[in-house]
Design an enzyme around this catalytic site. Structure first.
Site, mmCIF file in Angstrom:
data_model
loop_
_atom_site.group_PDB
_atom_site.id
_atom_site.type_symbol
_atom_site.label_atom_id
_atom_site.label_comp_id
_atom_site.label_asym_id
_atom_site.label_seq_id
_atom_site.Cartn_x
_atom_site.Cartn_y
_atom_site.Cartn_z
ATOM 1 C CG MET A 155 -2.857 0.245 1.050
ATOM 2 S SD MET A 155 -2.978 0.722 -0.271
ATOM 3 C CE MET A 155 -4.627 1.943 0.397
ATOM 4 N NE ARG A 239 11.381 -4.293 -10.806
ATOM 5 C CZ ARG A 239 10.993 -2.962 -11.119
ATOM 6 N NH1 ARG A 239 10.120 -3.125 -11.941
ATOM 7 N NH2 ARG A 239 10.878 -1.919 -11.449
ATOM 8 C CD GLU A 268 10.107 -8.198 -16.869
ATOM 9 O OE1 GLU A 268 10.483 -7.610 -17.700
ATOM 10 O OE2 GLU A 268 9.557 -8.075 -16.053
ATOM 11 C CG HIS A 286 8.287 -4.013 -17.454
ATOM 12 N ND1 HIS A 286 9.200 -5.012 -16.337
ATOM 13 C CD2 HIS A 286 7.591 -3.778 -16.394
ATOM 14 C CE1 HIS A 286 9.515 -3.662 -15.160
ATOM 15 N NE2 HIS A 286 8.825 -3.300 -15.061
HETATM 16 C C1 DGY Z 1 9.613 1.136 -12.393
HETATM 17 O O1 DGY Z 1 9.904 2.238 -12.654
HETATM 18 O O2 DGY Z 1 10.086 0.540 -11.872
HETATM 19 C C2 DGY Z 1 8.611 0.339 -13.699
HETATM 20 O O3 DGY Z 1 8.790 -0.676 -13.633
HETATM 21 C C3 DGY Z 1 9.795 1.050 -14.868
HETATM 22 O O4 DGY Z 1 8.168 0.403 -16.198
#
Ligand code: DGY
Length: 330
Positions: A155, A239, A268, A286
């Site tokens: 949050m 992530r 990824e 992403h």
């Molecule tokens: C970040 O800024 O961590 C994002 O994943 C980029 O898209």
């Protein structure tokens, strides 16, 4: 004054590149792909600054090879791609781009949630293949969003921006975070705190908004997926490694949950075997922060962070400010 030398590992939006070229001597990755570790090491040979992306793993070996490196500016809010402990030990400042991508990422979280629930991608493919022969009472039945329960794991800035949007759908919003909000904040965001397992059990949509840490690696695995409702959806814009992707493929394949929307992957750009064959998952590359405005803001913020660090100022978005010393960093 001599311009500081910097390596930029991928071309960024024009405004950011202009800023960098005006103030620094820039070496830019000439390829439209991530640089290899060897290329980064070679590029950093004589550089004081590095502007890198979440696709660049910046480890201690790279830092040791870059004898003049003073600042690493990451073009992302997440900085799990950088060994911050190693940077701190070597008195290298590390910066990120918080705040500017919050709303854009929250928008995309909702786009994924809606697409997964209402089977938008499947239905679009059906139209394009010319398979639509007329309205049908059972055609592409999906899950409702309005009035359902949204469960947020995490949050922080992005989690709360996702929560704010839920009010328009008259949803009950549960959240779990290591740091519980104050009563006033909970009221303002219209959210209720619940224990982690409760959020999983009670929610129709579970959306992940935690950073990648050793404590959040595989936070969602077989056990957690088995707690979720059969009719629920998992959304991940945080992530990839926060989810055990193999376990998710199994849960989707066996309809243990109704569906998922993913913007990030465990390895990824690879996906777990079988993931792309499943129809009950929406897959994005992403792109949560990928709007023209936001990527431009991220670029200028990353450039300003880098430049500030190189001229002896404490960058606004420094994640290891304890390293800063005016004498050392100018
Ligand atoms: C970040 O800024 O961590 C994002 O994943 C980029 O898209």
């Amino acid at each position: 004054m001599l311009k500081k030398k910097v390596l930029v590992t991928r071309k960024l939006p024009d405004e950011a590149m202009r800023l960098l070229y005006e103030t620094c001597e820039v070496e830019l990755n000439p390829y439209d792909r991530a640089m290899t570790e060897d290329e980064i090491i070679e590029g950093l040979n004589d550089k004081q600054g590095l502007l890198c992306l979440l696709t660049d793993t910046i480890n201690a070996q790279i830092m040791d090879a870059a004898k003049n490196l003073k600042v690493i500016s990451n073009y992302a809010v997440g900085f799990d791609n950088i060994d911050v402990k190693a940077a701190t030990e070597r008195r290298i400042l590390v910066t990120n781009t918080p705040g500017v991508l919050t709303e854009t990422t929250a928008d995309l979280t909702w786009a994924l949630l809606m697409a997964a629930a209402r089977r938008i991608v499947e239905a679009d493919g059906f139209m394009r293949r010319g398979e639509y022969k007329g309205w049908g009472p059972m055609l592409f039945l999906g899950g409702d969003v309005f009035g359902k329960t949204l469960g947020l794991i995490g949050m922080g800035r992005i989690g709360s921006a996702v929560a704010r949007r839920a009010a328009g759908f008259n949803m009950r919003v549960l959240y779990y975070d290591m740091n519980r909000l104050s009563e006033d904040e909970e009221k303002a965001f219209g959210v209720e705190y619940a224990e982690f397992d409760e959020v999983l059990k009670e929610s129709d949509f579970v959306s992940l908004h935690v950073p990648l840490l050793s404590s959040t690696w595989h936070l969602i695995g077989e056990r957690e997926l088995s707690l979720m409702k059969l009719t629920s959806y998992l959304i991940n814009t945080s992530r990839g490694p926060v989810v055990d992707e193999k376990a998710l493929v199994e849960a989707l394949r066996s309809c243990r949950i109704a569906g998922a929307g993913l913007d990030v992957y465990e390895n990824e750009p690879e996906m777990a075997p079988g993931l792309h064959e499943l129809e009950n998952v929406v897959l994005l590359p992403h792109i949560a922060s990928a709007s023209v405005d936001t990527r431009t803001k991220m670029g200028t913020m990353a450039a300003h962070n880098l430049i500030a660090g190189l001229v002896g100022e404490l960058p606004k978005n420094c994640v290891n400010p304890e390293v800063f010393s005016k004498a050392e960093h100018s």
